[in-house]
Design an enzyme around this catalytic site. Sequence first.
Site, PDB file in Angstrom:
ATOM      1  N   LYS A  51       3.769  21.874 -12.484  1.00 13.55           N
ATOM      2  CA  LYS A  51       4.523  23.068 -12.117  1.00 13.55           C
ATOM      3  C   LYS A  51       3.730  24.372 -12.175  1.00 13.55           C
ATOM      4  O   LYS A  51       4.064  25.338 -11.479  1.00 13.55           O
ATOM      5  CB  LYS A  51       5.760  23.185 -13.012  1.00 13.55           C
ATOM      6  CG  LYS A  51       6.892  22.227 -12.665  1.00 13.55           C
ATOM      7  CD  LYS A  51       7.616  22.667 -11.413  1.00 13.55           C
ATOM      8  CE  LYS A  51       8.913  21.900 -11.202  1.00 13.55           C
ATOM      9  NZ  LYS A  51       9.668  22.398 -10.051  1.00 13.55           N
ATOM     10  N   SER A 305       4.161  13.270 -12.486  1.00  8.99           N
ATOM     11  CA  SER A 305       4.379  14.721 -12.407  1.00  8.99           C
ATOM     12  C   SER A 305       4.470  15.416 -13.756  1.00  8.99           C
ATOM     13  O   SER A 305       4.406  16.642 -13.818  1.00  8.99           O
ATOM     14  CB  SER A 305       5.649  15.012 -11.605  1.00  8.99           C
ATOM     15  OG  SER A 305       6.772  14.422 -12.231  1.00  8.99           O
TER      16      SER A 305
END
Length: 504
Positions: A51, A305
């Site tokens: 992110k 992720s």
Amino acid sequence: MLTEYVEKILKARVYDVANETPLDVMPRLSKRLHNTILIKREDLQPVFSFKLRGAYNRMSQLNDEERARGVVCASAGNHAQGVALAAQKMGISALIVMPKTTPPIKVEAVRALGAEINLHGNSYDDAGAYATDIAQKDGRTYIHPYDDPEVIAGQGTIAMEIIRQHPEPLHAIFVPVGGGGLIAGVAAYIKAFWPEIKIIAVEPADAASLKAALDAGERVKLDQVGLFADGTSVRQVGEEPFRICRETVDEVITVDSDELCAAIMDIFEDTRSIAEPSGALAVAGVKKYLATNPMQDQKMVVIDSGANINFDRLRHVAERAEIGERREVLFATKIDEEPGSFQKFCKTLGDRGITEFNYRYADDQQAQVFVGVRINGKDKERKGLFEILDRAGYDWVDFTDNEMAKLHVRYMVGGHAPQVENERLIRFEFPERPGALLRFLTRIGKRWNISLFHYRNHGAAYGRVLVGIQVEDQYQHDFQTFLDSLGYSYWEETDNPAYQLFLK
């Protein structure tokens, strides 16, 4: 449109804070699936998630006036850490609105980066609405976690790295999806140059906002979302990501929580790292894809992720991973209430590993037991197990896909049994190896009636069993001699207050 995003991705500023992460082969999973599975290790970023790429790229576009006013964002954790790190690097103020359901590990990580935290609402949508109000009221710039072209471009640098690290042809790239920023960036870059590479989205079955939107032909808002994969628990896919995904995503796969637990285990076995549930989505997706699209010797990329998982969640992950891998069957059956019936039942199961056995005396006719048995992950073995039980005359109920049974009932089997007389409660340990439970029951034999039994294989070196055995007063000396002769470590628990309160 794709050309525009390629230019943004090539110009994206992410490496002031982000690392170019490795693209590693998963040897064990590749061998099992008969294809080369390459894992993109975004869990190795400074904030243990991809992110920060999008957050920093967006914030690097701020002018001096905007920097002076600071930024605000809403996030369940990973985007928050990205914004907080970017703000720290740039020396600007950051206010992070997080749902009250955010795992503490993510809250503490954001606080450690110096950001101001406001816990609000029970979902990302609640936090997002509140953060938008703050932006309008205080003049802070709202940094959206996924519905922003610069954020999407920042995430797209992952695709740029994948192609540079693996220039040979790929069959598919599997991408976890929440709001859609990551898959939009990856898909835009890949499809601009290599349209033959499949882009496959993977979502939690209880938070599949992209699938719902693609099926409906427009964005829809889910009534509710599950929170196990909290990093992707978004009720509505972003507007800009959806616009890109409609043109670039080849397929959407949804996976349940048990499949995610199994994927976390797969990642651990190959990398010795522990992914968060959302981080394991792509691995769960490639397994499901190959189960329905058999092929061999193809190369596929899965994006890990993130790795921001609460330590106490690992208990649940470990408990459910074998079920998610289809390597454990849970069922209930009845056995005769008489000495030796446990041993007879275990012999019926043969050399299959028993992972769980829960029982409490109810009446003097039949006993209801809750059983877990290890299998090899193939449905035909599960079917074969029940055929064996049928031939042996056992009635059974399959609980493997029964959520209530898996979450609650397995731990609640039992209760008080005031009709059981002369019961002694003994806790045993014995070396854990195939057939250990059957050998244990054989040693006990048929002399003593078992009135309570709890066993769970935890993969440890020693098996642990709690047993209630009825022993009349005149046989107490014989029973003590019997215990000492077993050769197992044991502890008397008859006076344990937990037994007195809940089981006696």
